[in-house]
Design an enzyme around this catalytic site. Structure first.
Site, short mmCIF file in Angstrom:
data_model
loop_
_atom_site.label_atom_id
_atom_site.label_comp_id
_atom_site.label_asym_id
_atom_site.label_seq_id
_atom_site.Cartn_x
_atom_site.Cartn_y
_atom_site.Cartn_z
N SER A 131 -11.23 35.43 -28.62
CA SER A 131 -11.39 34.50 -27.50
C SER A 131 -12.85 34.10 -27.42
O SER A 131 -13.73 34.83 -27.91
CB SER A 131 -10.97 35.17 -26.19
OG SER A 131 -11.38 34.43 -25.06
N TYR A 144 -11.59 41.73 -19.56
CA TYR A 144 -11.07 40.96 -20.70
C TYR A 144 -12.15 40.78 -21.76
O TYR A 144 -11.92 41.02 -22.96
CB TYR A 144 -10.58 39.59 -20.21
CG TYR A 144 -9.96 38.74 -21.29
CD1 TYR A 144 -8.69 39.02 -21.79
CD2 TYR A 144 -10.63 37.62 -21.80
CE1 TYR A 144 -8.10 38.23 -22.77
CE2 TYR A 144 -10.06 36.83 -22.78
CZ TYR A 144 -8.80 37.13 -23.26
OH TYR A 144 -8.23 36.35 -24.24
#
Length: 229
Positions: A131, A144
């Site tokens: 990501s 995250y």
């Protein structure tokens, strides 16, 4: 005919990758968290085979695989599944940290460990869908981003370790992509979700398969995908 195993085939990027691999006639194995989910995946992808293993409980993956038939060789292992819960570090409970790290980092490491013999035999490829949060961490993305920074480090170590065995390791860093996960993120942010603003999952799938299909004389180690202007 190449053989692939992937996580996250139920929706978004993973579903597109699975569909493309099936359409081109490859042998596709899909990891499902339980038997019910496996049945649903077989309905969507009738020619695919399924394995059951819960990424949220990586310590049990070895036991689960010991009771199932695994592919003999693997040309690619594609880590697409992931979870996200936004929140300030001051407000993030241990449960969220544990689940996020388990699914996004520990499970990919364990799944890779268990399937390395098949990947080495085929001189295959491993792709980690990371990501933009694995390159830069922002407010409310602590758990995250931590999982994705860890995933990046693990992939870098794995790449160096497995190069002598002919196993290629690629990390793909998509920006915001129009998937159910992105819709959830927008809800958590309190923002209106407009999928047309973000990368189509088909574009990220193309990047993933480009890494897998690259001729053996080269390797894509890292690939960043951002929304077009």
């Amino acid at each position: 005919m190449a053989t692939h195993l992937l996580t996250g085939a139920g929706s978004g990027i993973g579903a597109v990758v699975a569909q493309r691999l099936v359409e081109r006639g490859d042998e596709v194995w899909l990891l499902a968290r339980d038997a019910r989910r496996a049945a649903q995946l077989r309905e969507t992808f009738p020619t695919a085979r399924t394995l059951v293993g819960d990424l949220a409980d990586p310590a049990k993956l070895s036991w689960a695989f010991g009771h199932q038939t695994l592919p003999v060789t693997l040309d690619s292992l594609l880590h697409v599944a992931g979870v996200v819960e936004l929140g300030h570090v001051a407000d993030t409970p241990v449960k969220v940290w544990q689940e996020t790290l388990a699914v996004n980092l520990v499970a990919p490491a364990e799944l890779t460990r268990l399937l390395l013999p098949q990947l080495r035999q085929a001189r295959g490829s491993i792709v980690f869908v990371n990501s933009g949060a694995g390159q830069a961490a922002h407010a409310e993305w602590g758990s995250y981003a931590a999982s994705k920074f860890g995933l990046r480090a693990m992939a870098d170590s794995l790449r160096a370790e497995e190069a002598p065995n002919g196993v290629r390791v690629t990390t793909v860093y998509p920006g915001r992509t129009a998937t159910p996960m992105q819709q959830k993120v927008h809800q958590q942010e309190g923002r209106e979700y407009d999928p047309s603003r973000w990368i189509a999952p088909e574009s990220v799938a193309t990047a993933i398969l480009t890494a897998v299909d690259l001729p053996r004389d080269a390797s894509l180690t890292e690939l960043t995908v951002r929304p077009g202007q």
